[in-house]
Design a protein around this motif. Structure first.
Motif, PDB file in Angstrom:
ATOM      1  N   MET A  76       0.842  -1.195   0.000  1.00 58.51           N
ATOM      2  CA  MET A  76       0.000   0.000   0.000  1.00 58.51           C
ATOM      3  C   MET A  76       0.876   1.244   0.000  1.00 58.51           C
ATOM      4  N   VAL A  77       0.475   2.255  -0.760  1.00 59.13           N
ATOM      5  CA  VAL A  77       1.174   3.534  -0.818  1.00 59.13           C
ATOM      6  C   VAL A  77       0.408   4.542   0.028  1.00 59.13           C
ATOM      7  N   TYR A  78       1.091   5.126   1.015  1.00 55.16           N
ATOM      8  CA  TYR A  78       0.468   6.104   1.893  1.00 55.16           C
ATOM      9  C   TYR A  78       0.738   7.517   1.391  1.00 55.16           C
ATOM     10  N   ASN A  79      -0.147   8.451   1.779  1.00 53.48           N
ATOM     11  CA  ASN A  79       0.113   9.852   1.481  1.00 53.48           C
ATOM     12  C   ASN A  79       1.330  10.315   2.265  1.00 53.48           C
ATOM     13  N   LYS A  80       2.112  11.230   1.674  1.00 52.22           N
ATOM     14  CA  LYS A  80       3.371  11.657   2.263  1.00 52.22           C
ATOM     15  C   LYS A  80       3.279  13.080   2.815  1.00 52.22           C
ATOM     16  N   LYS A  81       3.902  13.276   3.969  1.00 52.06           N
ATOM     17  CA  LYS A  81       3.986  14.605   4.560  1.00 52.06           C
ATOM     18  C   LYS A  81       5.385  15.169   4.327  1.00 52.06           C
ATOM     19  N   ASN A  82       5.464  16.167   3.492  1.00 56.42           N
ATOM     20  CA  ASN A  82       6.706  16.866   3.206  1.00 56.42           C
ATOM     21  C   ASN A  82       6.325  18.318   2.960  1.00 56.42           C
ATOM     22  N   ILE A  83       6.683  19.191   3.878  1.00 55.44           N
ATOM     23  CA  ILE A  83       6.225  20.576   3.828  1.00 55.44           C
ATOM     24  C   ILE A  83       6.508  21.226   2.483  1.00 55.44           C
ATOM     25  N   PHE A  84       7.712  21.032   1.970  1.00 51.11           N
ATOM     26  CA  PHE A  84       8.090  21.672   0.704  1.00 51.11           C
ATOM     27  C   PHE A  84       7.268  21.119  -0.457  1.00 51.11           C
ATOM     28  N   PHE A  85       7.280  19.803  -0.636  1.00 45.64           N
ATOM     29  CA  PHE A  85       6.558  19.198  -1.755  1.00 45.64           C
ATOM     30  C   PHE A  85       5.048  19.378  -1.622  1.00 45.64           C
ATOM     31  N   ASN A  86       4.530  19.307  -0.384  1.00 47.50           N
ATOM     32  CA  ASN A  86       3.100  19.509  -0.183  1.00 47.50           C
ATOM     33  C   ASN A  86       2.665  20.882  -0.689  1.00 47.50           C
ATOM     34  N   ARG A  87       3.445  21.912  -0.386  1.00 45.20           N
ATOM     35  CA  ARG A  87       3.089  23.266  -0.807  1.00 45.20           C
ATOM     36  C   ARG A  87       3.252  23.452  -2.308  1.00 45.20           C
ATOM     37  N   VAL A  88       4.342  22.902  -2.862  1.00 40.26           N
ATOM     38  CA  VAL A  88       4.578  23.017  -4.300  1.00 40.26           C
ATOM     39  C   VAL A  88       3.426  22.369  -5.075  1.00 40.26           C
ATOM     40  N   ILE A  89       3.063  21.142  -4.708  1.00 41.75           N
ATOM     41  CA  ILE A  89       1.993  20.432  -5.405  1.00 41.75           C
ATOM     42  C   ILE A  89       0.652  21.105  -5.164  1.00 41.75           C
ATOM     43  N   HIS A  90       0.445  21.648  -3.957  1.00 39.41           N
ATOM     44  CA  HIS A  90      -0.782  22.382  -3.639  1.00 39.41           C
ATOM     45  C   HIS A  90      -0.999  23.517  -4.632  1.00 39.41           C
ATOM     46  N   TYR A  91       0.035  24.322  -4.845  1.00 36.03           N
ATOM     47  CA  TYR A  91      -0.100  25.456  -5.761  1.00 36.03           C
ATOM     48  C   TYR A  91      -0.155  24.997  -7.216  1.00 36.03           C
ATOM     49  N   TYR A  92       0.510  23.882  -7.511  1.00 29.55           N
ATOM     50  CA  TYR A  92       0.450  23.353  -8.873  1.00 29.55           C
ATOM     51  C   TYR A  92      -0.977  22.895  -9.211  1.00 29.55           C
ATOM     52  N   VAL A  93      -1.620  22.201  -8.283  1.00 30.25           N
ATOM     53  CA  VAL A  93      -2.984  21.730  -8.517  1.00 30.25           C
ATOM     54  C   VAL A  93      -3.920  22.918  -8.730  1.00 30.25           C
ATOM     55  N   LYS A  94      -3.821  23.928  -7.901  1.00 28.19           N
ATOM     56  CA  LYS A  94      -4.661  25.113  -8.043  1.00 28.19           C
ATOM     57  C   LYS A  94      -4.426  25.789  -9.397  1.00 28.19           C
ATOM     58  N   TRP A  95      -3.166  25.873  -9.780  1.00 23.22           N
ATOM     59  CA  TRP A  95      -2.814  26.491 -11.067  1.00 23.22           C
ATOM     60  C   TRP A  95      -3.366  25.669 -12.226  1.00 23.22           C
ATOM     61  N   ALA A  96      -3.189  24.354 -12.154  1.00 22.87           N
ATOM     62  CA  ALA A  96      -3.625  23.473 -13.237  1.00 22.87           C
ATOM     63  C   ALA A  96      -5.139  23.531 -13.423  1.00 22.87           C
ATOM     64  N   VAL A  97      -5.885  23.479 -12.319  1.00 24.74           N
ATOM     65  CA  VAL A  97      -7.344  23.543 -12.397  1.00 24.74           C
ATOM     66  C   VAL A  97      -7.789  24.914 -12.904  1.00 24.74           C
ATOM     67  N   GLY A  98      -7.172  25.971 -12.385  1.00 20.50           N
ATOM     68  CA  GLY A  98      -7.518  27.321 -12.817  1.00 20.50           C
ATOM     69  C   GLY A  98      -7.208  27.570 -14.283  1.00 20.50           C
ATOM     70  N   ARG A  99      -6.151  26.952 -14.779  1.00 24.36           N
ATOM     71  CA  ARG A  99      -5.741  27.128 -16.173  1.00 24.36           C
ATOM     72  C   ARG A  99      -6.631  26.329 -17.119  1.00 24.36           C
ATOM     73  N   HIS A 100      -7.048  25.148 -16.682  1.00 19.41           N
ATOM     74  CA  HIS A 100      -7.821  24.261 -17.564  1.00 19.41           C
ATOM     75  C   HIS A 100      -9.295  24.635 -17.630  1.00 19.41           C
ATOM     76  N   PHE A 101      -9.852  25.129 -16.502  1.00 20.39           N
ATOM     77  CA  PHE A 101     -11.293  25.383 -16.440  1.00 20.39           C
ATOM     78  C   PHE A 101     -11.605  26.874 -16.467  1.00 20.39           C
ATOM     79  N   HIS A 102     -12.712  27.190 -17.104  1.00 27.27           N
ATOM     80  CA  HIS A 102     -13.187  28.574 -17.120  1.00 27.27           C
ATOM     81  C   HIS A 102     -13.593  29.011 -15.712  1.00 27.27           C
ATOM     82  N   GLU A 103     -14.318  28.130 -15.022  1.00 27.89           N
ATOM     83  CA  GLU A 103     -14.698  28.387 -13.635  1.00 27.89           C
ATOM     84  C   GLU A 103     -15.172  27.093 -12.993  1.00 27.89           C
TER      85      GLU A 103
END
Length: 208
Positions: free
Chosen positions: A1-28
């Motif tokens: 089983m693969v567990y979710n990982k806690k890494n402050i740096f990567f968590n924040r980077v991916i957090h902003y990447y997801v927001k950017w990706a969704v905002g870029r792909h969708f009108h709203e």
């Protein structure tokens, strides 16, 4: 089983990447507001038709539900998209002994009122406008193990382009008050199916 990982740096980077990706792909992204019980975790049950489902609900969680986000995904998906484990993804492997570990882990997460666990009970991708929503039994087992600890929320996601070049994602939410822990997977499926069908009807009447 693969567990979710806690890494402050990567968590924040991916957090902003997801927001950017969704905002870029969708009108709203549109959604209705529901009341959130801060004393309970959230078990979020949603339809599954695309790669974007979990990312859309990740953004919705930040905007409305405001819990620590966790999502159960197929093990091969976590390996293929390794970054998902840094935004709350943990794995499940069907027809494997690991499935019990995954279900128990999901139930344990629901013991913490700060958590949200997203489950796609269909188990695999289906059309966005499928008539009948398939349900695997695992979600009911999670509910039975975490009985009384969580708020059950149904989610139906639909995507349409309307008059825009980029699609609009619409999320219909319902806080379900029924107790399904002593009922069958068929009864749980029927309750979700009613929400899904009502949401689809609203979506077909949507006008911009």
């Amino acid at each position: 089983m693969v567990y979710n990982k806690k890494n402050i740096f990567f968590n924040r980077v991916i957090h902003y990447y997801v927001k950017w990706a969704v905002g870029r792909h969708f009108h709203e992204m549109l959604f209705n507001v529901i009341e959130v019980d801060k004393s309970k975790s959230i078990l979020l049950i949603a339809n599954h038709f695309s790669f974007w489902d979990g990312l859309i609900l990740y953004c919705l969680n930040e905007k409305l539900l405001k819990k620590k986000y966790h999502v159960m995904v197929e093990k091969e998906t976590v390996h293929k998209l390794n970054y998902l484990k840094f935004v709350g993804a943990f794995s499940i492997t069907k027809k494997s002994k690991d499935i019990i570990e995954s279900l128990n882990y999901a139930a344990e997460l629901l013991n913490d009122p700060q958590n949200l666990v997203l489950i796609f009970p269909q188990g695999k991708l289906f059309s966005n406008y499928v008539e009948d929503v398939h349900f695997d039994k695992g979600v009911l087992r999670i509910m039975q193990k975490a009985v009384g600890k969580f708020q059950l929320v149904f989610s139906s996601i639909f995507i349409q382009y309307f008059k825009h070049k980029r699609p609009t994602a619409t999320v219909y939410l319902k806080s379900e008050t029924g107790n399904f822990t002593d009922k069958t997977i068929v009864e749980l499926k029927e309750a979700y199916q009613q929400h899904y069908s009502n949401s689809k009807l609203l979506q077909t009447k949507f006008d911009i």
